[in-house]
Design a protein around this motif. Sequence first.
Motif, mmCIF file in Angstrom:
data_model
loop_
_atom_site.group_PDB
_atom_site.id
_atom_site.type_symbol
_atom_site.label_atom_id
_atom_site.label_comp_id
_atom_site.label_asym_id
_atom_site.label_seq_id
_atom_site.Cartn_x
_atom_site.Cartn_y
_atom_site.Cartn_z
ATOM 1 N N VAL A 23 69.003 87.830 30.040
ATOM 2 C CA VAL A 23 68.639 88.413 28.923
ATOM 3 C C VAL A 23 67.462 87.868 28.059
ATOM 4 O O VAL A 23 66.342 87.783 28.054
ATOM 5 N N ILE A 24 67.789 86.382 28.250
ATOM 6 C CA ILE A 24 66.292 85.865 28.109
ATOM 7 C C ILE A 24 65.050 85.444 29.153
ATOM 8 O O ILE A 24 63.803 85.931 28.766
ATOM 9 N N GLY A 25 65.378 85.095 30.459
ATOM 10 C CA GLY A 25 64.306 85.294 31.245
ATOM 11 C C GLY A 25 63.133 86.632 31.427
ATOM 12 O O GLY A 25 62.724 86.459 31.450
ATOM 13 N N LEU A 26 64.403 87.725 31.341
ATOM 14 C CA LEU A 26 64.055 89.086 31.464
ATOM 15 C C LEU A 26 63.369 89.503 30.007
ATOM 16 O O LEU A 26 61.549 90.175 30.427
ATOM 17 N N GLY A 27 63.866 88.947 28.850
ATOM 18 C CA GLY A 27 63.137 89.283 28.180
ATOM 19 C C GLY A 27 61.804 88.540 27.877
ATOM 20 O O GLY A 27 60.475 89.105 27.326
ATOM 21 N N THR A 28 61.326 87.687 28.149
ATOM 22 C CA THR A 28 60.533 86.515 28.040
ATOM 23 C C THR A 28 59.360 86.689 28.634
ATOM 24 O O THR A 28 58.192 87.105 28.339
ATOM 25 N N ALA A 29 59.985 88.004 30.167
ATOM 26 C CA ALA A 29 58.329 88.280 30.914
ATOM 27 C C ALA A 29 58.428 89.536 30.414
ATOM 28 O O ALA A 29 57.157 89.717 30.507
ATOM 29 N N LEU A 30 59.029 89.845 30.543
ATOM 30 C CA LEU A 30 58.251 91.539 29.521
ATOM 31 C C LEU A 30 57.906 91.282 28.220
ATOM 32 O O LEU A 30 56.306 91.930 28.073
ATOM 33 N N VAL A 31 57.764 90.241 27.739
ATOM 34 C CA VAL A 31 56.316 90.410 26.522
ATOM 35 C C VAL A 31 55.562 89.486 27.008
ATOM 36 O O VAL A 31 54.524 89.932 26.392
ATOM 37 N N PHE A 32 55.638 88.949 27.611
ATOM 38 C CA PHE A 32 54.476 88.344 28.643
ATOM 39 C C PHE A 32 54.223 89.509 29.339
ATOM 40 O O PHE A 32 52.598 88.872 28.724
#
Length: 80
Positions: A23-32
């Motif tokens: 969740v942390i990784g995907l959330g950060t990637a999508l925001v980026f």
Amino acid sequence: MPRTNTPMPSVLRALLMAVGVTVIGLGTALVFVWHGRIVDFDGSYRWVVAIALRAGEAAALYGGSWLVVRGWNGGPRPRA
């Protein structure tokens, strides 16, 4: 259902931690990825989208870290 003092199984703990990191990784990637589109917006729409994106980022980071900590701690411990 009453809460018992039984420890959480190791498989469930590992699953909670893995989902939290995901969740942390995907959330950060999508925001980026979506950040580049916000720069192109103008006016109040840019602010609304930016605030919504930051709220989503905060939710992903908070939710993911909660899952990781919950998995790491493993639930309640038996009392002596």
